[in-house]
Design an enzyme around this catalytic site. Structure first.
Site: not given
Length: 388
Positions: A158, A283, A317
């Protein structure tokens, strides 16, 4: 030290491609999620952040380039093609690089071909193992643009998209390149949706970061590209901080010290104090452990007064694209003078320290924005962008 600027930006996600639409949706709190069983056929429909509409056709004949991931990045590239061609004319194709972060590459296409193989005993002609190589999209973009400088992929889960921007800055500062096309791209595939589901990290509702009621992530797909160069423009990549937790293969260090290290390293690199940051893009995955860790880290470095938000309820995400997409949102926020709304139910988790979750602000004077990306294995990065 050579200064590096983000001269041009292009993004495509569930929020769309038009920057005015993206800004308005980030301020009004209207996510664009789609409930679907396509990537999780054995379970309940899941909210997914899908890119809607037709994608640009691949301009190369070789079958290995024909993947949705490459279509997505090529679609993003269309709006900055003129700028790229100007760079090639100015610096020469040997002095320009391509660095793309991804974690899925062309896996979604090969999943379909593997299914056909399982049913029929033969792979279709469309199959090519090279589609799912982690460097495939960078190589495609380099080939499609005729670029002869360094071309490589970054795959650190990520944090990949943000790491690509850091790599671009290093290529320029080292003198290897005069400009780099850098960013991230990931497309939805069954491997990631079912993989995160097996980790019990997927929410069957819109994700709810930092709420006591948070239940996990929504998966999305996106591409975001920048032209990174020495040529001065409105937005500068002024700070990069990186760290490694070395704590667990998927869970973050619960103390948040890895996140603290990369945020403070980015501040030191930018030569600014925490109070100079006007917006912090979290995040903010809405998982129990990640939000707990990040809240601790942000509170330790910034207290509870720095406006911050997670934009993942809007975009999902987007995994390997997330770091680049959220840097693009910071780029847009600095340009347009707004702070994205933190979209949640408003029920604070009393086990988390309070941080400055934004209600959305327009017509702001912003100079510095920080974007966090925290990946599996504790592979962390913070980027700081400055409006010149």
């Amino acid at each position: 030290m050579t200064r590096c600027f983000l001269n041009s930006m292009s993004m495509i996600s569930a929020l769309g491609t038009d920057t005015n639409d993206v800004r308005d949706r980030l301020l009004s709190g209207h996510p664009q999620l789609t409930f679907s069983q396509e990537y999780h056929p054995a379970g309940n429909p899941l909210p997914l952040a899908l890119v809607q509409g037709a994608l640009a056709l691949i301009p190369l004949d070789d079958q290995k380039w024909h993947s949705r991931n490459n279509q997505l990045v090529w679609t993003a590239a269309q709006s900055i093609l003129t700028d790229i061609q100007s760079l090639i004319s100015k610096f020469g194709k040997e002095r320009i690089g391509v660095v793309i972060g991804t974690s899925t590459s062309g896996i979604s296409d090969n999943e379909q071909d593997m299914y056909i193989n399982a049913q029929s005993g033969a792979l279709p002609e469309s199959y090519h193992y090279g589609k799912q190589e982690m460097g495939a999209t960078a190589s495609f973009l380099g080939a499609a643009l005729g670029i002869c400088g360094p071309v490589f992929g970054v795959s650190t889960a990520c944090s990949s998209g943000a790491k690509a921007l850091a790599s671009a800055r290093r290529l320029i500062r080292s003198g290897v390149c005069d400009a780099v096309i850098a960013g991230g791209v990931d497309t939805l595939c069954k491997l990631t949706v079912q993989g995160f589901s097996s980790l019990e990290a997927i929410s069957e509702e819109q994700c709810n970061p930092f709420s006591v009621n948070r239940k996990g992530i929504n998966i999305g797909e996106a591409a975001a590209l920048f032209i990174v160069s020495k040529d001065k423009s409105d937005i500068e990549l002024v700070g990069v901080g990186e760290s490694s937790d070395a704590h667990h293969i998927s869970a973050p260090d619960p103390s948040g010290q890895g996140a603290v290290r990369c945020m403070t390293a980015a501040l030191k690199d930018a030569n600014i104090t925490p109070d100079k940051i006007h917006y912090l893009n979290l995040h903010g995955t809405a998982t129990q452990l990640n939000d707990q860790m990040e809240a601790k880290a942000v509170a330790e470095v910034f207290g509870n007064n720095t406006p911050c938000s997670s934009t993942k309820p809007f975009t999902g995400h987007t995994l390997g694209a997330a770091g680049a997409l959220e840097a693009a949102i910071c780029w847009l926020a600095l340009k347009e003078g707004f702070i994205p709304k933190h979209l949640w139910d408003g029920y604070h988790d009393d086990s988390l320290p309070k941080i400055g979750l934004s209600k959305g602000e327009q017509n702001c004077t912003l100079q510095y924005a920080l974007s966090n990306s925290f990946a599996f294995g504790g592979n962390n990065i913070s980027l700081i962008l400055r409006k010149v």
